[in-house]
Every structure is written in C-alpha cells, then in structure tokens.
Design an enzyme around this catalytic site. Structure first.
Site, PDB file in Angstrom:
ATOM      1  N   SER A  68      -1.665 -18.451   2.056  1.00 50.24           N
ATOM      2  CA  SER A  68      -2.894 -18.137   2.788  1.00 50.24           C
ATOM      3  C   SER A  68      -2.833 -16.754   3.421  1.00 50.24           C
ATOM      4  O   SER A  68      -1.762 -16.236   3.759  1.00 50.24           O
ATOM      5  CB  SER A  68      -3.138 -19.171   3.886  1.00 50.24           C
ATOM      6  OG  SER A  68      -3.223 -20.464   3.337  1.00 50.24           O
ATOM      7  N   GLN A  69      -4.017 -16.184   3.595  1.00 52.30           N
ATOM      8  CA  GLN A  69      -4.162 -14.888   4.276  1.00 52.30           C
ATOM      9  C   GLN A  69      -3.688 -15.027   5.733  1.00 52.30           C
ATOM     10  O   GLN A  69      -4.025 -16.010   6.400  1.00 52.30           O
ATOM     11  CB  GLN A  69      -5.656 -14.541   4.233  1.00 52.30           C
ATOM     12  CG  GLN A  69      -6.041 -13.252   4.864  1.00 52.30           C
ATOM     13  CD  GLN A  69      -7.556 -13.147   5.009  1.00 52.30           C
ATOM     14  OE1 GLN A  69      -8.300 -14.017   4.559  1.00 52.30           O
ATOM     15  NE2 GLN A  69      -7.997 -12.094   5.647  1.00 52.30           N
TER      16      GLN A  69
END
Ligand code: SAH
Length: 223
Positions: A68-69
């Site tokens: 995930s970012q």
C-alpha cells in the site's frame, strides 16, 4: 543493523521527504509519522523495487498485489488510533507485511490474515528479522476474520470487498472501529465503521483504489 534501520539503502533525507509529504497531505498524528519515519519500507519489497521504497506510491509485490501507498497506511492507522489506542488489532491482507509492521509498533497485539501463502511466508521472515514478536499471522480467507482471538478493538482491511463483511463486524468489540475500502475494483470509499450496541455507524473518509478482496484461499504457485 544498517540494513534494518535502512540507512545505507536510503539517506535519512529521503525518508524525511516522505514524512514532509505525508504532513502536506494532512497526516497529523505524530505517533504514526514517527513510526513510518523509522520503519525500513525497502525491506518489504523486492530489491529491484527498493530504490522507490520512500516514494509515496503503491508498488508491485508479485501475485498481482501491491504494497500500500504510505499515505494510505498512515491514514488508516491514524483513523483507528484517533479515539484511543486499540490493544488488539486484526488486519485483513498481510501482503508485504508493511502495514503489519507499522501496527506492531503502535498497539499491543496484531493479528493478520493473508490468502496467498508465498506472500505470507515472505512477510513472516521479514517481521521475524525485525524482531516484531507481537505479530501473529495466518493463511486463510479474511472474509471469515480470525474468530479465535476476537473481539478486536480495531480491524484494518487492506483489500476491497464490495460490501462490508458481516463476520468482521461480528468480531469487532463494542465501541471498536474498522477501517475498510468498500466498492468495485480500484473505485472504493474508505469507510470508518464503529460498532455500537445496537448496530454500526459509518463515516466516509475518502475515495481510494485498493486491489479487490478475493474469496477463498489461494492455491498454486504462479506469480
Ligand atoms: N497490507 C498490505 C496490502 C497488500 S495488498 C501491505 O501493506 O503490503 C492486499 C492483500 O490482501 C494482498 O496480499 C491480497 O492477497 C490480500 N487479500 C485479498 N483478498 C483476501 C482475503 N479474502 N483474505 C485475506 N487476504 C486477502
């Protein structure tokens, strides 16, 4: 030790730049920012990708999945820390183990479920190497949660179901909160759900783009 705290791979300045960016994007919780600053994200991906580890972007981890970012990791973590620090947290979608590692430094116990065996094994090795002993991992379909250790004070779902999975609500303590992206592939609303005695309340945080939450356990070894 150098490779564990990440100096050598990237300069402290590169890491600080990521933190400034997260602050610009509205992340305010200093506990979350400090943990992200000190967690070696490059260890949670293939070496070929590691030079981009401190960019604020999701990156491929194989099997069609992504780490995930950082902004999203920060946002979801901040959301469940807002009212009180949860003691027991369930994560659905261990993936790279990065979100798991962030949580393990902020709460007492982290339980995390992943459906792809290869990803789970890699994460287990990374988390052991970082000596994160309050993390418990399981290969299973996250739609069923992890009943044995319920109720949880908070649940973080890092893949997107099309509707809120009922089993997960049932495993949330009263007053507990779940942050979950709900909707179709790559177009979801990030929701903060609070379980009340007589149902749930729902707050919409923002629009997000997660990989879909897939039913059943993965078998086979294709990447
Ligand atoms: N938290 C992870 C995000 C990984 S992407 C990280 O920080 O890297 C989402 C992950 O959810 C993928 O690894 C995917 O395999 C997993 N996933 C999807 N559906 C699932 C399900 N039903 N049960 C458990 N894990 C699931």
């Amino acid at each position: 030790m150098n490779s564990l705290n990440g100096i050598g791979m990237t300069s402290q300045r590169t890491r600080d730049r990521l933190i400034s960016r997260l602050e610009e994007e509205g992340i305010r919780d200093s506990r979350v920012l400090d943990v992200i600053r000190n967690t070696p994200r490059h260890l949670f991906m293939d070496e070929a990708m590691a030079s981009r580890a401190y960019e604020d972007t999701a990156l491929p981890i194989g099997h069609g999945q992504t780490i995930s970012q950082p902004y999203i990791v920060a946002r979801m973590t901040e959301a469940i820390l807002q009212s009180a620090i949860p003691s027991k947290v369930l994560e659905i979608g261990t993936g790279s183990g990065y979100q798991t590692a962030i949580l393990s430094q902020l709460v007492d116990q982290v339980y995390s479920v992943e459906r792809i065996e290869h990803l789970l094994n890699q994460s287990r090795q990374r988390l052991m190497k970082l000596n994160m002993r309050n993390v418990h991992l399981k290969l299973a379909d996250g739609y069923a949660g992890w009943r044995q250790h319920a109720p949880y004070d908070a649940i973080i779902v890092t893949a997107a179901p099309s509707t809120i999975p009922n089993d997960l609500i049932q495993q949330l303590a009263y007053g507990g909160q779940m942050v979950v992206p709900v909707g179709e592939t790559h177009h979801q609303k990030l929701l903060l759900i609070t379980r009340e005695e007589d149902g749930v309340s729902e707050q919409e945080l923002e629009l997000v783009s997660f990989v879909p939450m897939i039913k059943g356990q993965h078998s086979g070894r294709t990447i």
